[in-house]
Design an enzyme around this catalytic site. Sequence first.
Site, short mmCIF file in Angstrom:
data_model
loop_
_atom_site.label_atom_id
_atom_site.label_comp_id
_atom_site.label_asym_id
_atom_site.label_seq_id
_atom_site.Cartn_x
_atom_site.Cartn_y
_atom_site.Cartn_z
N ASP A 412 0.82 -1.20 0.00
CA ASP A 412 0.00 0.00 0.00
C ASP A 412 0.86 1.26 0.00
O ASP A 412 1.91 1.32 0.64
CB ASP A 412 -0.89 -0.02 1.25
CG ASP A 412 -1.78 1.20 1.37
OD1 ASP A 412 -2.60 1.42 0.46
OD2 ASP A 412 -1.63 1.95 2.36
N GLU A 465 1.33 -0.45 -5.17
CA GLU A 465 0.39 0.64 -5.44
C GLU A 465 1.23 1.92 -5.48
O GLU A 465 1.51 2.52 -4.46
CB GLU A 465 -0.69 0.74 -4.36
CG GLU A 465 -1.72 1.80 -4.69
CD GLU A 465 -2.35 2.46 -3.48
OE1 GLU A 465 -3.36 3.16 -3.65
OE2 GLU A 465 -1.83 2.28 -2.36
#
Length: 733
Positions: A412, A465
């Site tokens: 993330d 990401e």
Amino acid sequence: MARAGTDLFPTSDVQALLAGRHGDPFAVLGAHPAKSGWVVRALAPQAAKAWLVVDGAETAMDKVHADGAFAARVATADKPAYRLRLEFPDGGGQIIDDPYRFGPVLGELDIHLLVEGRHLRTFEKLGAHLVCHEGSDGVHFALWAPNASRVSVVGDFNHWDGRRHPMRLRHGAGVWELFIPGLAAGTIYKFELVDAGGALLPLKADPYGHYAEVPPKTASVVWDLAPREWSDGAWMQGQAARNDRHAPISILEVHLGSWRRVPEDGNRPLSYVEMAEQLVDYVRDMGFTHVELLPVHEHPFSGSWGYQPVGLFAPTSRHGTPEDFRALIEALHQAGIGVIVDWVAGHFPRDAHGLHRFDGTHLYEHEDPRKGLHKDWDTHIYNYGRTEVRNFLYSNALYWMEQYHVDGLRVDAVASMLYLDYSRQPGEWIANEHGGNENLEAIGFLRHMNEVVYAEHPGAMTIAEESTAWPAVSRPTWLGGLGFGFKWNMGWMHDTLRYFSKDPIHRRYHHDDLTFGLLYAFHENFVLPLSHDEVVHGKGSILARMPGDRWQKFANLRAYYAFMWTHPGKKLLFMGQEFGQEREWDCEGSLDWHLLDDHQHDGVRRMVKDLNRLYRVEPALHQLDCEAAGFAWIDCNDRDNSVLSFVRKGIDSDDICLVVANLTPLVRHGYRIGVPADGFWHEIFNSDSHWYGGSDVHNDGGRQAEPQPWHGQAYSLALTLPPLAVAVFKRAR
């Protein structure tokens, strides 16, 4: 204080222990050599009387302090193996093993490797572990807290009294440890720390805890993660092929708490056990190859969706036990479905029971807020320059793969890790040693993390990401890349969402939004994401952003998904969007499953299911997702009609699919498309099919190529283009 001041129990030690300020309890408690044998000292604040039990014989202990300090002499040559019998003021009693008669559990090699940062599986040594130590069963606790002056294990078993079980400090590593005999799985515990200045800190959950109480409770729970008899051997043997960039990878992103709820039982979320049946059956029927689970790490605030974790080693207890979570992954693997877990290594919350100022210092985070504080999320940034912090995170990455058979980690917020000035104004960040804005420590961490993961688990995958143009994110570290297996293509997502949200009459002016992505489509191993971030914070659902009346909204949505599934890159779709969820995602409620009673919504679901099948069975649509050889434009310039056409190719030169998109509501008859080969081209997919809720404009099964050059090709097809639709054709071999 009957005997204080003698060698039974020195006054200063008694006072320090009872005040919870003694930093070296093993120097005083337990058995120690004396002039005529041994002296045994024990701390039992709840006891009125105490006896030593040695080989069945009892010796009364002197109570040297009213608050429960006891001592006795034992006239033996060898160090006594004793137990304690305690009597309480209410007349009750118990016999216990004294933790202070046991030696350390961690060996010198463990300490050496922890200090050097070469212990990749620190979760095997730190935290709470069920062990048999020196002939007794119990729990070994170990905690890294180098700047604490005292650390104790507390829980129901000692009435949360930090004086009862202070730990031994292994000075070389800054690690505190204690073996407590008699404790078992299910024991609830925390750590009580006193900082270097003598201040008592808030009770801390175990950073390495395998399990935790159900929020809002915050204690850790002892859990036995003994080796499991897994039944997913066939999956694990083929893991590398299924996670390879040449494989079809179609991911359903799932938030476990809101995928489906049980309204007749207080609207509770499903358990891991229930999901092992319902979620697995659904994903298998829909044909997705993988699921990606929003962070399953234990987290105190449900509204963070798991992205502000406190228990990085604990699957959230909201849905069951760690063993239940293992069973869910096993069921997914047995159904032929891979499991990716969102992994949060970029930041952690400031909750008092978490890593925040863990031992009274900024142990895990940078002290300077210009490097250590995320302004957007009010969270701490890990100090990637610290060996123990990096090892904590490396170990965690391996933990999910080894203890839970997770296939991959989607990391993330990588952009926030890479840039020192991420979401900061001038003066709010500190440049690196070269004067740049790159976070060199985070870059080094990410590279080594990927090297560790792929070295230890070659069949796994890591996905970044990363929302900027940082180069070579999914290229090997030996070529200067970050070493990820894949990267989310955020640019593609923004461009295409913007395009499909436009009224078709204006799309000719935004044609480049669909074509620009092919200029860089093969610079990385891309995943095309329509994730949870696109259906929250007032953005609405994907369907809600489609223009036009109800029929056109669904036609646009079907065309968008068909364009996505035929475009180079792996696929990711957030749950609910596969059947056209109408409202924005609510993490506290269920998806709107009743919508499937509507033909249009169920038509979208049917189409996504068929797209997944088509993507899997047609090599041309997946084998070269990440290579330029797998794609060629036929015509990308017909902006006036909002028509695009291209071919996808497989490794075998005979595997060719033609994709044609007509993104206006007009039916176009006799539209000529150049093709690279003669023969009959079967129409193998059409998003305008009545089966999906469309108007059923089609090409009667396909068209015969004509020897009429067009679009720079030797042959061409005269096609009927359905409205707001994508059609796929395959040349008969």
